[in-house]
Every structure is written in C-alpha cells, then in structure tokens.
Design a protein around this motif. Sequence first.
Motif, PDB file in Angstrom:
ATOM      1  N   MET A   1       0.839  -1.168   0.000  1.00 29.44           N
ATOM      2  CA  MET A   1       0.000   0.000   0.000  1.00 29.44           C
ATOM      3  C   MET A   1       0.887   1.236   0.000  1.00 29.44           C
ATOM      4  O   MET A   1       1.904   1.280   0.660  1.00 29.44           O
ATOM      5  CB  MET A   1      -0.926   0.008   1.211  1.00 29.44           C
ATOM      6  N   LYS A   2       0.428   2.229  -0.753  1.00 27.32           N
ATOM      7  CA  LYS A   2       1.146   3.489  -0.810  1.00 27.32           C
ATOM      8  C   LYS A   2       0.205   4.604  -0.378  1.00 27.32           C
ATOM      9  O   LYS A   2      -0.982   4.571  -0.646  1.00 27.32           O
ATOM     10  CB  LYS A   2       1.633   3.767  -2.232  1.00 27.32           C
ATOM     11  N   THR A   3       0.768   5.585   0.312  1.00 29.16           N
ATOM     12  CA  THR A   3      -0.015   6.722   0.773  1.00 29.16           C
ATOM     13  C   THR A   3       0.423   7.959   0.008  1.00 29.16           C
ATOM     14  O   THR A   3       1.615   8.219  -0.134  1.00 29.16           O
ATOM     15  CB  THR A   3       0.176   6.938   2.281  1.00 29.16           C
ATOM     16  N   TYR A   4      -0.565   8.699  -0.499  1.00 29.10           N
ATOM     17  CA  TYR A   4      -0.305   9.926  -1.251  1.00 29.10           C
ATOM     18  C   TYR A   4      -1.096  11.057  -0.611  1.00 29.10           C
ATOM     19  O   TYR A   4      -2.147  10.843  -0.025  1.00 29.10           O
ATOM     20  CB  TYR A   4      -0.762   9.778  -2.708  1.00 29.10           C
ATOM     21  N   THR A   5      -0.565  12.260  -0.776  1.00 29.52           N
ATOM     22  CA  THR A   5      -1.307  13.450  -0.391  1.00 29.52           C
ATOM     23  C   THR A   5      -1.685  14.161  -1.688  1.00 29.52           C
ATOM     24  O   THR A   5      -0.814  14.511  -2.481  1.00 29.52           O
ATOM     25  CB  THR A   5      -0.471  14.380   0.505  1.00 29.52           C
ATOM     26  N   ILE A   6      -2.982  14.338  -1.895  1.00 25.79           N
ATOM     27  CA  ILE A   6      -3.498  14.944  -3.121  1.00 25.79           C
ATOM     28  C   ILE A   6      -4.224  16.228  -2.739  1.00 25.79           C
ATOM     29  O   ILE A   6      -5.014  16.251  -1.788  1.00 25.79           O
ATOM     30  CB  ILE A   6      -4.457  13.981  -3.842  1.00 25.79           C
ATOM     31  N   VAL A   8      -6.881  19.089  -3.919  1.00 29.81           N
ATOM     32  CA  VAL A   8      -7.965  19.390  -4.849  1.00 29.81           C
ATOM     33  C   VAL A   8      -8.596  20.703  -4.414  1.00 29.81           C
ATOM     34  O   VAL A   8      -9.093  20.817  -3.291  1.00 29.81           O
ATOM     35  CB  VAL A   8      -9.026  18.267  -4.861  1.00 29.81           C
ATOM     36  N   ASN A   9      -8.569  21.692  -5.304  1.00 31.61           N
ATOM     37  CA  ASN A   9      -9.131  23.008  -5.007  1.00 31.61           C
ATOM     38  C   ASN A   9      -8.630  23.579  -3.682  1.00 31.61           C
ATOM     39  O   ASN A   9      -9.382  24.135  -2.900  1.00 31.61           O
ATOM     40  CB  ASN A   9     -10.659  22.975  -4.998  1.00 31.61           C
ATOM     41  N   GLY A  10      -7.341  23.360  -3.393  1.00 33.17           N
ATOM     42  CA  GLY A  10      -6.740  23.911  -2.195  1.00 33.17           C
ATOM     43  C   GLY A  10      -6.930  23.083  -0.942  1.00 33.17           C
ATOM     44  O   GLY A  10      -6.416  23.428   0.112  1.00 33.17           O
ATOM     45  N   THR A  11      -7.633  21.971  -1.009  1.00 30.99           N
ATOM     46  CA  THR A  11      -7.846  21.098   0.147  1.00 30.99           C
ATOM     47  C   THR A  11      -6.993  19.854  -0.025  1.00 30.99           C
ATOM     48  O   THR A  11      -7.073  19.184  -1.055  1.00 30.99           O
ATOM     49  CB  THR A  11      -9.323  20.694   0.276  1.00 30.99           C
ATOM     50  N   ALA A  12      -6.184  19.533   0.992  1.00 29.83           N
ATOM     51  CA  ALA A  12      -5.300  18.366   0.931  1.00 29.83           C
ATOM     52  C   ALA A  12      -6.033  17.128   1.430  1.00 29.83           C
ATOM     53  O   ALA A  12      -6.740  17.171   2.442  1.00 29.83           O
ATOM     54  CB  ALA A  12      -4.059  18.612   1.769  1.00 29.83           C
ATOM     55  N   TYR A  13      -5.877  16.011   0.705  1.00 32.45           N
ATOM     56  CA  TYR A  13      -6.478  14.739   1.079  1.00 32.45           C
ATOM     57  C   TYR A  13      -5.372  13.688   1.133  1.00 32.45           C
ATOM     58  O   TYR A  13      -4.537  13.616   0.238  1.00 32.45           O
ATOM     59  CB  TYR A  13      -7.522  14.287   0.044  1.00 32.45           C
ATOM     60  N   ASP A  14      -5.368  12.853   2.194  1.00 33.94           N
ATOM     61  CA  ASP A  14      -4.452  11.724   2.276  1.00 33.94           C
ATOM     62  C   ASP A  14      -5.173  10.523   1.693  1.00 33.94           C
ATOM     63  O   ASP A  14      -6.285  10.182   2.115  1.00 33.94           O
ATOM     64  CB  ASP A  14      -4.059  11.439   3.728  1.00 33.94           C
ATOM     65  N   VAL A  15      -4.541   9.868   0.713  1.00 33.25           N
ATOM     66  CA  VAL A  15      -5.154   8.744   0.017  1.00 33.25           C
ATOM     67  C   VAL A  15      -4.220   7.546   0.114  1.00 33.25           C
ATOM     68  O   VAL A  15      -3.031   7.661  -0.154  1.00 33.25           O
ATOM     69  CB  VAL A  15      -5.403   9.089  -1.471  1.00 33.25           C
ATOM     70  N   THR A  16      -4.775   6.389   0.484  1.00 31.00           N
ATOM     71  CA  THR A  16      -4.002   5.160   0.528  1.00 31.00           C
ATOM     72  C   THR A  16      -4.464   4.279  -0.621  1.00 31.00           C
ATOM     73  O   THR A  16      -5.670   4.039  -0.783  1.00 31.00           O
ATOM     74  CB  THR A  16      -4.210   4.428   1.861  1.00 31.00           C
ATOM     75  N   VAL A  17      -3.493   3.807  -1.415  1.00 30.37           N
ATOM     76  CA  VAL A  17      -3.810   3.007  -2.594  1.00 30.37           C
ATOM     77  C   VAL A  17      -3.062   1.687  -2.519  1.00 30.37           C
ATOM     78  O   VAL A  17      -1.870   1.654  -2.226  1.00 30.37           O
ATOM     79  CB  VAL A  17      -3.400   3.762  -3.887  1.00 30.37           C
ATOM     80  N   GLU A  18      -3.785   0.599  -2.782  1.00 29.10           N
ATOM     81  CA  GLU A  18      -3.137  -0.704  -2.842  1.00 29.10           C
ATOM     82  C   GLU A  18      -2.373  -0.791  -4.140  1.00 29.10           C
ATOM     83  O   GLU A  18      -2.844  -0.330  -5.177  1.00 29.10           O
ATOM     84  CB  GLU A  18      -4.183  -1.821  -2.781  1.00 29.10           C
TER      85      GLU A  18
END
Length: 124
Positions: A1-6, A8-18
């Motif tokens: 699993m990898k974790t990314y910070t994305i 969108v429109n100035g709001t940061a989201y932490d996303v974990t992707v298999e």
Amino acid sequence: MKTYTITVNGTAYDVTVEEGAGAPAAAPAAAPKAAPKAAPKAAPKAAAPAAGAGAVKVTASVPGKVFKVEASVGQAVKAGDNIVILEAMKMEIPVVAPQDGTVASINVAAGDAVESGDTLATMN
C-alpha cells in the motif's frame, strides 16, 4: 500500500492506494460521494406521492415553461402518452405518463414556469 497526499481546489487529502489496484481504489472513493447526492433527490420523490390527489406523481424533468397541457382530469392514459409539453431552451419536451392509469389532477396551466422535480400532474 502506498499513501499519497493529493490537493484538490486547495484542500489536501491523504489517500491510501493498494499496489496494482490504482483505478479500482479510486472508484469506491467516488461512489460514496455520488450516493449521498442521489439519496436526497430520491427522498422527496418517495415522500411526495402520499401528499397528492393521485398515487403517481408526474414531475418535470427540466426547468422551463409549460407550453401545452395535453391531458385532462379523468382521462385514461397509457404509459408513454403525453400529459404536458414543456418548453426549455427553445425545445419542446414531452412529459409522459410513467404507467397506464387515469389522470387524477393537473397541477399546472399553459404559461406556468416550473422547476425540475415540480409535480405537473398526478395519476391513479
């Protein structure tokens, strides 16, 4: 699993992707966002039939102006028969009976402005 910070429109989201499942992991994240938007739209339609003269509501699919009322109260109609014609963006849009039945009420007149979802008529 990898974790990314994305962002969108100035709001940061932490996303974990298999790993190896990049596209399918994105689809479930989009589905919950779409479901809450659809649920409020369905809830008023479910509550509306209990309040009207007929058991089946015939509603406007688009905002516009009532161009012509083609059915009358007490008229027997089949599924697909025109009830009302709306005019929107210089186009005539038929609003048809969703099922066989009898027109119980006509709630609009020619020239009335309607919004999407407004009840135009009811059927039994």
